[in-house]
Write an enzyme that holds these catalytic residues in place. Structure first.
Site, PDB file in Angstrom:
ATOM      1  N   TYR A 135     -12.918   8.333 -13.269  1.00  0.00           N
ATOM      2  CA  TYR A 135     -12.807   7.026 -12.605  1.00  0.00           C
ATOM      3  C   TYR A 135     -13.507   5.950 -13.434  1.00  0.00           C
ATOM      4  O   TYR A 135     -12.951   4.865 -13.645  1.00  0.00           O
ATOM      5  CB  TYR A 135     -13.453   7.162 -11.227  1.00  0.00           C
ATOM      6  CG  TYR A 135     -13.543   5.917 -10.377  1.00  0.00           C
ATOM      7  CD1 TYR A 135     -12.407   5.219  -9.988  1.00  0.00           C
ATOM      8  CD2 TYR A 135     -14.790   5.464  -9.917  1.00  0.00           C
ATOM      9  CE1 TYR A 135     -12.509   4.100  -9.162  1.00  0.00           C
ATOM     10  CE2 TYR A 135     -14.893   4.357  -9.089  1.00  0.00           C
ATOM     11  CZ  TYR A 135     -13.753   3.677  -8.721  1.00  0.00           C
ATOM     12  OH  TYR A 135     -13.862   2.574  -7.915  1.00  0.00           O
ATOM     13  N   ASP A 191       0.858  -1.189   0.000  1.00  0.00           N
ATOM     14  CA  ASP A 191       0.000   0.000   0.000  1.00  0.00           C
ATOM     15  C   ASP A 191       0.894   1.238   0.000  1.00  0.00           C
ATOM     16  O   ASP A 191       2.046   1.183   0.448  1.00  0.00           O
ATOM     17  CB  ASP A 191      -0.910   0.018   1.247  1.00  0.00           C
ATOM     18  CG  ASP A 191      -2.141   0.897   1.061  1.00  0.00           C
ATOM     19  OD1 ASP A 191      -3.237   0.350   0.834  1.00  0.00           O
ATOM     20  OD2 ASP A 191      -2.010   2.141   1.127  1.00  0.00           O
TER      21      ASP A 191
HETATM   22  N1  LIG Z   1     -15.678   0.415  -1.964  1.00  0.00           N
HETATM   23  C1  LIG Z   1     -16.431   0.446  -3.050  1.00  0.00           C
HETATM   24  O1  LIG Z   1     -17.636   0.772  -2.998  1.00  0.00           O
HETATM   25  C2  LIG Z   1     -15.847   0.053  -4.384  1.00  0.00           C
HETATM   26  C3  LIG Z   1     -16.745  -0.076  -5.462  1.00  0.00           C
HETATM   27  C4  LIG Z   1     -16.240  -0.445  -6.695  1.00  0.00           C
HETATM   28  C5  LIG Z   1     -14.887  -0.667  -6.856  1.00  0.00           C
HETATM   29  N2  LIG Z   1     -14.036  -0.512  -5.779  1.00  0.00           N
HETATM   30  C6  LIG Z   1     -12.617  -0.734  -6.037  1.00  0.00           C
HETATM   31  O2  LIG Z   1     -12.095  -1.645  -5.093  1.00  0.00           O
HETATM   32  C7  LIG Z   1     -10.728  -1.340  -4.836  1.00  0.00           C
HETATM   33  C8  LIG Z   1     -10.480  -1.210  -3.336  1.00  0.00           C
HETATM   34  O3  LIG Z   1     -11.330  -0.193  -2.837  1.00  0.00           O
HETATM   35  P1  LIG Z   1     -11.585   0.036  -1.270  1.00  0.00           P
HETATM   36  O4  LIG Z   1     -13.024   0.285  -1.128  1.00  0.00           O
HETATM   37  O5  LIG Z   1     -10.944  -1.024  -0.456  1.00  0.00           O
HETATM   38  O6  LIG Z   1     -10.831   1.429  -1.094  1.00  0.00           O
HETATM   39  P2  LIG Z   1      -9.912   1.959   0.088  1.00  0.00           P
HETATM   40  O7  LIG Z   1      -9.842   3.430  -0.128  1.00  0.00           O
HETATM   41  O8  LIG Z   1     -10.366   1.446   1.396  1.00  0.00           O
HETATM   42  O9  LIG Z   1      -8.486   1.294  -0.233  1.00  0.00           O
HETATM   43  C9  LIG Z   1      -7.679   1.725  -1.289  1.00  0.00           C
HETATM   44  C10 LIG Z   1      -6.229   1.631  -0.851  1.00  0.00           C
HETATM   45  O10 LIG Z   1      -5.395   2.000  -1.960  1.00  0.00           O
HETATM   46  C11 LIG Z   1      -4.280   2.716  -1.443  1.00  0.00           C
HETATM   47  N3  LIG Z   1      -3.682   3.547  -2.489  1.00  0.00           N
HETATM   48  C12 LIG Z   1      -4.162   4.707  -3.014  1.00  0.00           C
HETATM   49  N4  LIG Z   1      -3.296   5.198  -3.918  1.00  0.00           N
HETATM   50  C13 LIG Z   1      -2.282   4.300  -3.996  1.00  0.00           C
HETATM   51  C14 LIG Z   1      -1.085   4.244  -4.754  1.00  0.00           C
HETATM   52  N5  LIG Z   1      -0.746   5.218  -5.627  1.00  0.00           N
HETATM   53  N6  LIG Z   1      -0.261   3.181  -4.577  1.00  0.00           N
HETATM   54  C15 LIG Z   1      -0.580   2.208  -3.695  1.00  0.00           C
HETATM   55  N7  LIG Z   1      -1.683   2.219  -2.934  1.00  0.00           N
HETATM   56  C16 LIG Z   1      -2.510   3.265  -3.079  1.00  0.00           C
HETATM   57  C17 LIG Z   1      -4.863   3.557  -0.317  1.00  0.00           C
HETATM   58  O11 LIG Z   1      -3.844   3.955   0.595  1.00  0.00           O
HETATM   59  C18 LIG Z   1      -5.887   2.593   0.293  1.00  0.00           C
HETATM   60  O12 LIG Z   1      -5.338   1.851   1.370  1.00  0.00           O
HETATM   61  C19 LIG Z   1     -10.420  -0.076  -5.647  1.00  0.00           C
HETATM   62  O13 LIG Z   1      -9.855  -0.428  -6.889  1.00  0.00           O
HETATM   63  C20 LIG Z   1     -11.785   0.526  -5.862  1.00  0.00           C
HETATM   64  O14 LIG Z   1     -11.821   1.354  -7.013  1.00  0.00           O
HETATM   65  C21 LIG Z   1     -14.497  -0.160  -4.569  1.00  0.00           C
END
Ligand SMILES: NC(=O)c1ccc[n+]([C@@H]2O[C@H](COP(=O)([O-])OP(=O)(O)OC[C@H]3O[C@@H](n4cnc5c(N)ncnc54)[C@H](O)[C@@H]3O)[C@@H](O)[C@H]2O)c1
Length: 269
Positions: free
Chosen positions: A167, A48
């Protein structure tokens, strides 16, 4: 794998001997996935941008599953940091059997307020970084049995989503890319994506432009009448990585509580 439904009912879902890199694993979905995969027998690399949250997940996983982990800070938009992630994984565990490209971020932006630079940044974070890390892992994955790459897609990548234009474009491209990669990576490596619906990730969704009332109405709109938990997605990752999915590649697995159903019959509302 030999078909043996009676003696090993659960074993096709186990991940013994797997070494899995998960990006964005300090977050909600990545963290839950690290836990679930480790509980199924995998060694997990928890990478991360935020080392503190990655380390907290690693400590939790080791405490709860007894599995060895590696927590590492990686900015996935940096080629050299991606290489360092691959090198550190090989140095600690000797192999890579699966990669989960899970980093992603997007927020509400009025349709015509997005600059080219912002659009490109989103594409770099959500899509291009996943392409490049996959490229670095492929030579190592090819040496392993039932190797796989899985991508965190989004429902906004499959439906018109003008509120999240940068996005959703990037996630649409990610889903398309995972199919292209699947077409050229078999039979050694399987490539799949999960089309993720709205999942509770605490503050992150609020920062993306939602408020609690919007989230309540959103939950109500889903067939399953709730948003997902990170574990709803983590178990889907477990399936896609496991021997049970050995013939599954190029799919977009929708995990979204049934999505929102709207009647096609006109009403007076
Ligand atoms: N939560 C939702 O509703 C949802 C819906 C559709 C898709 N997603 C996708 O699921 C995945 C995980 O989402 P989540 O809900 O756990 O989000 P989250 O924000 O809890 O986790 C994302 C993580 O990515 C890390 N991050 C951000 N930029 C980064 C970088 N440049 N390099 C390395 N790490 C980095 C952040 O520090 C964070 O810990 C993402 O791809 C998101 O687009 C989530």
């Amino acid at each position: 794998m030999a078909h043996d439904p009676y003696q090993r009912m659960t074993s096709p879902f186990l991940l013994n001997d797997s070494v899995v890199i998960i990006t964005g694993a300090g977050g909600a979905i990545g963290g839950a996935t690290a836990e679930v995969l480790a509980a199924a027998g995998a060694s997990v690399v928890i990478s991360d941008l935020n080392l503190e949250t990655a380390q907290a997940v690693a400590d939790r996983v080791t405490r709860e599953t007894g599995r060895e982990t590696l927590a590492i800070r990686t900015d996935v938009t940096s080629e050299s940091e991606q290489q360092a992630l691959v090198d550190a994984t090989l140095a600690k565990f000797g192999r890579i059997t699966a990669l989960i490209n899970n980093v992603g971020w997007g927020e509400y932006t009025p349709l015509w307020d997005v600059s080219m630079e912002y659009m490109m940044k989103s594409y770099l974070l959500n899509t291009v970084s996943a392409y490049h890390l996959t490229k670095l892992c492929v030579p190592h994955l090819r040496k392993q049995e039932n190797a796989s790459v899985t991508f965190s897609g989004s429902a906004v990548g499959t439906t018109p989503s003008p509120e999240f234009i940068s996005y959703s474009n990037a996630k649409a491209a990610l889903l398309h890319m995972s199919k292209s990669l699947a077409a050229m990576s078999g039979p050694e490596i399987r490539c799949n994506s999960i089309v993720i619906g709205s999942v509770d990730n605490g503050e992150a969704t609020l920062k993306a432009g939602y408020d609690p009332e919007m989230l309540r109405r959103l939950s109500e709109s889903f067939v399953m009448k709730r948003r997902g938990t990170p574990y709803d997605i983590a178990y889907a990752f477990q399936y896609l990585l496991s021997p049970a999915a050995a013939w599954v590649t190029g799919v977009q697995l929708e995990v979204n509580g049934g999505g929102s159903y709207k009647s096609k019959m006109p009403t007076n509302d």
